[in-house]
Motif scaffolding. Structure first.
Motif, mmCIF file in Angstrom:
data_model
loop_
_atom_site.group_PDB
_atom_site.id
_atom_site.type_symbol
_atom_site.label_atom_id
_atom_site.label_comp_id
_atom_site.label_asym_id
_atom_site.label_seq_id
_atom_site.Cartn_x
_atom_site.Cartn_y
_atom_site.Cartn_z
ATOM 1 N N CYS A 175 -28.287 -40.200 -15.980
ATOM 2 C CA CYS A 175 -27.946 -38.469 -15.582
ATOM 3 C C CYS A 175 -27.526 -38.731 -14.355
ATOM 4 O O CYS A 175 -27.541 -39.497 -13.326
ATOM 5 N N TYR A 181 -24.289 -49.411 -16.528
ATOM 6 C CA TYR A 181 -23.793 -48.710 -17.552
ATOM 7 C C TYR A 181 -22.211 -48.664 -17.197
ATOM 8 O O TYR A 181 -21.626 -48.276 -16.269
ATOM 9 N N ASP A 235 -20.470 -34.802 -19.834
ATOM 10 C CA ASP A 235 -21.879 -34.373 -19.899
ATOM 11 C C ASP A 235 -22.634 -35.118 -18.791
ATOM 12 O O ASP A 235 -22.321 -36.198 -18.247
ATOM 13 N N ALA A 243 -21.070 -42.662 -23.444
ATOM 14 C CA ALA A 243 -19.612 -42.763 -22.964
ATOM 15 C C ALA A 243 -19.431 -44.205 -22.454
ATOM 16 O O ALA A 243 -18.288 -44.292 -21.641
ATOM 17 N N PRO A 276 -27.826 -37.587 -26.514
ATOM 18 C CA PRO A 276 -26.878 -37.218 -25.507
ATOM 19 C C PRO A 276 -25.392 -38.261 -25.994
ATOM 20 O O PRO A 276 -25.233 -38.986 -26.798
ATOM 21 N N GLU A 277 -24.405 -37.596 -25.114
ATOM 22 C CA GLU A 277 -22.973 -38.380 -25.289
ATOM 23 C C GLU A 277 -23.305 -39.827 -24.966
ATOM 24 O O GLU A 277 -23.945 -40.070 -24.050
ATOM 25 N N LEU A 324 -26.324 -38.782 -20.552
ATOM 26 C CA LEU A 324 -25.890 -40.003 -21.172
ATOM 27 C C LEU A 324 -26.597 -40.928 -21.673
ATOM 28 O O LEU A 324 -27.899 -40.976 -21.238
ATOM 29 N N TRP A 369 -15.370 -40.584 -20.811
ATOM 30 C CA TRP A 369 -16.369 -39.657 -20.452
ATOM 31 C C TRP A 369 -15.821 -38.415 -20.620
ATOM 32 O O TRP A 369 -14.824 -37.721 -20.206
#
Length: 140
Positions: free
Chosen positions: A53, A34, A42, A11, A8-9, A45, A39
Protein backbone atom coordinates in the motif's frame (compact mmCIF):
# COMPACT_ATOMS: atom_id res chain seq x y z
CA UNK A 1 -19.72 -5.43 12.65
CA UNK A 2 -19.60 -6.12 8.92
CA UNK A 3 -16.56 -7.54 7.15
CA UNK A 4 -15.58 -7.40 3.49
CA UNK A 5 -13.53 -9.43 1.02
CA UNK A 6 -11.19 -7.08 -0.82
CA UNK A 7 -9.40 -8.20 -3.98
CA UNK A 8 -6.93 -5.40 -4.78
CA UNK A 9 -5.53 -4.46 -8.16
CA UNK A 10 -2.63 -6.63 -9.32
CA UNK A 11 -0.16 -4.23 -10.89
CA UNK A 12 2.92 -6.40 -11.11
CA UNK A 13 4.73 -9.51 -10.03
CA UNK A 14 7.13 -10.74 -7.39
CA UNK A 15 10.59 -9.51 -8.36
CA UNK A 16 13.82 -11.48 -8.42
CA UNK A 17 14.86 -10.11 -5.02
CA UNK A 18 11.82 -11.64 -3.31
CA UNK A 19 12.84 -14.29 -0.77
CA UNK A 20 10.10 -16.88 -0.36
CA UNK A 21 9.81 -20.26 1.35
CA UNK A 22 7.47 -22.37 -0.78
CA UNK A 23 7.65 -25.31 1.64
CA UNK A 24 4.46 -24.15 3.35
CA UNK A 25 1.06 -22.93 2.21
CA UNK A 26 0.62 -20.10 1.76
CA UNK A 27 4.28 -19.46 0.97
CA UNK A 28 6.19 -17.41 3.56
CA UNK A 29 7.90 -14.29 2.24
CA UNK A 30 10.78 -12.81 4.22
CA UNK A 31 11.82 -10.15 1.68
CA UNK A 32 9.49 -8.63 -0.91
CA UNK A 33 10.25 -7.05 -4.25
CA UNK A 34 7.14 -5.84 -6.06
CA UNK A 35 7.93 -5.30 -9.73
CA UNK A 36 5.42 -3.04 -11.46
CA UNK A 37 4.24 -4.12 -14.91
CA UNK A 38 1.48 -1.47 -15.06
CA UNK A 39 -0.51 0.56 -12.58
CA UNK A 40 -4.05 1.90 -12.66
CA UNK A 41 -3.46 4.09 -9.60
CA UNK A 42 -4.91 2.08 -6.70
CA UNK A 43 -3.25 2.57 -3.33
CA UNK A 44 -3.73 -1.02 -2.18
CA UNK A 45 -2.20 -3.71 -4.42
CA UNK A 46 -1.57 -7.42 -4.25
CA UNK A 47 0.56 -10.15 -5.72
CA UNK A 48 -0.09 -13.46 -3.99
CA UNK A 49 0.79 -13.99 -1.20
CA UNK A 50 1.56 -10.32 -0.45
CA UNK A 51 -0.08 -6.90 -0.30
CA UNK A 52 1.46 -3.45 -0.60
CA UNK A 53 0.00 0.00 0.00
CA UNK A 54 1.04 3.60 -0.38
CA UNK A 55 2.74 5.19 2.60
CA UNK A 56 -0.15 7.66 2.99
CA UNK A 57 -2.60 4.75 3.16
CA UNK A 58 -0.39 3.00 5.75
CA UNK A 59 -0.24 6.21 7.81
CA UNK A 60 -4.06 6.43 7.82
CA UNK A 61 -4.39 2.79 8.95
CA UNK A 62 -1.85 3.40 11.71
CA UNK A 63 -3.64 6.57 12.83
CA UNK A 64 -6.91 4.61 12.86
CA UNK A 65 -5.28 1.98 15.09
CA UNK A 66 -6.36 -0.88 12.79
CA UNK A 67 -5.66 -4.33 14.21
CA UNK A 68 -4.19 -7.29 12.38
CA UNK A 69 -1.81 -5.35 10.17
CA UNK A 70 1.77 -4.13 10.29
CA UNK A 71 4.06 -2.47 7.78
CA UNK A 72 7.53 -3.36 6.53
CA UNK A 73 9.78 -2.03 3.81
CA UNK A 74 9.31 -3.30 0.27
CA UNK A 75 11.64 -3.17 -2.71
CA UNK A 76 9.85 -1.46 -5.59
CA UNK A 77 11.03 -1.92 -9.16
CA UNK A 78 9.65 -1.21 -12.62
CA UNK A 79 9.81 -3.70 -15.47
CA UNK A 80 11.16 -2.68 -18.87
CA UNK A 81 7.59 -2.94 -20.12
CA UNK A 82 6.41 -0.50 -17.42
CA UNK A 83 9.17 1.98 -18.25
CA UNK A 84 8.32 1.79 -21.95
CA UNK A 85 4.53 2.06 -21.58
CA UNK A 86 4.41 4.55 -18.68
CA UNK A 87 7.44 6.84 -19.02
CA UNK A 88 5.68 9.74 -17.30
CA UNK A 89 4.41 7.87 -14.21
CA UNK A 90 6.29 8.42 -10.98
CA UNK A 91 5.31 5.80 -8.45
CA UNK A 92 4.59 6.91 -4.87
CA UNK A 93 6.37 5.33 -1.92
CA UNK A 94 4.93 2.00 -0.79
CA UNK A 95 5.01 -0.23 2.28
CA UNK A 96 4.60 -3.98 2.48
CA UNK A 97 1.23 -4.41 4.20
CA UNK A 98 1.62 -7.53 6.35
CA UNK A 99 -1.65 -9.07 7.42
CA UNK A 100 -1.41 -11.01 10.68
CA UNK A 101 -4.96 -10.75 12.02
CA UNK A 102 -7.88 -13.19 12.03
CA UNK A 103 -10.49 -12.77 9.29
CA UNK A 104 -13.83 -11.70 10.76
CA UNK A 105 -12.26 -10.75 14.10
CA UNK A 106 -9.50 -8.18 13.50
CA UNK A 107 -9.60 -5.17 11.18
CA UNK A 108 -7.36 -7.08 8.74
CA UNK A 109 -7.23 -10.83 8.23
CA UNK A 110 -6.76 -13.45 5.56
CA UNK A 111 -9.57 -15.91 4.83
CA UNK A 112 -9.02 -19.65 4.31
CA UNK A 113 -9.21 -18.91 0.58
CA UNK A 114 -6.19 -16.57 1.09
CA UNK A 115 -8.32 -13.50 0.31
CA UNK A 116 -7.99 -10.25 2.21
CA UNK A 117 -10.78 -9.56 4.72
CA UNK A 118 -11.25 -6.12 6.28
CA UNK A 119 -13.60 -4.79 8.91
CA UNK A 120 -16.14 -2.01 8.47
CA UNK A 121 -13.71 0.26 10.37
CA UNK A 122 -10.89 -0.50 7.92
CA UNK A 123 -13.26 -0.17 4.95
CA UNK A 124 -14.22 3.34 6.12
CA UNK A 125 -10.53 4.30 5.94
CA UNK A 126 -9.99 2.44 2.66
CA UNK A 127 -12.81 4.37 0.96
CA UNK A 128 -10.83 7.59 1.47
CA UNK A 129 -8.16 6.28 -0.89
CA UNK A 130 -7.99 5.26 -4.52
CA UNK A 131 -9.23 1.65 -4.69
CA UNK A 132 -11.18 1.95 -7.94
CA UNK A 133 -9.99 -1.39 -9.32
CA UNK A 134 -10.46 -3.51 -6.19
CA UNK A 135 -13.31 -6.02 -6.08
CA UNK A 136 -15.19 -5.68 -2.79
CA UNK A 137 -17.82 -8.12 -1.50
CA UNK A 138 -19.47 -8.90 1.83
CA UNK A 139 -17.57 -11.49 3.88
CA UNK A 140 -19.96 -14.16 5.18
Amino acid sequence: MSYYYVEPEVAGSLGDRTVMDTGSWPPKVSQLEYQFEGWLGDELLEMFPCFICTCTFADALSAGKCSGVSFESVIISESENFLELYPDITLPDFYWLQVNGVAGVDDFGVAESNGLVVSETAMTILKNFNINYADINIFP
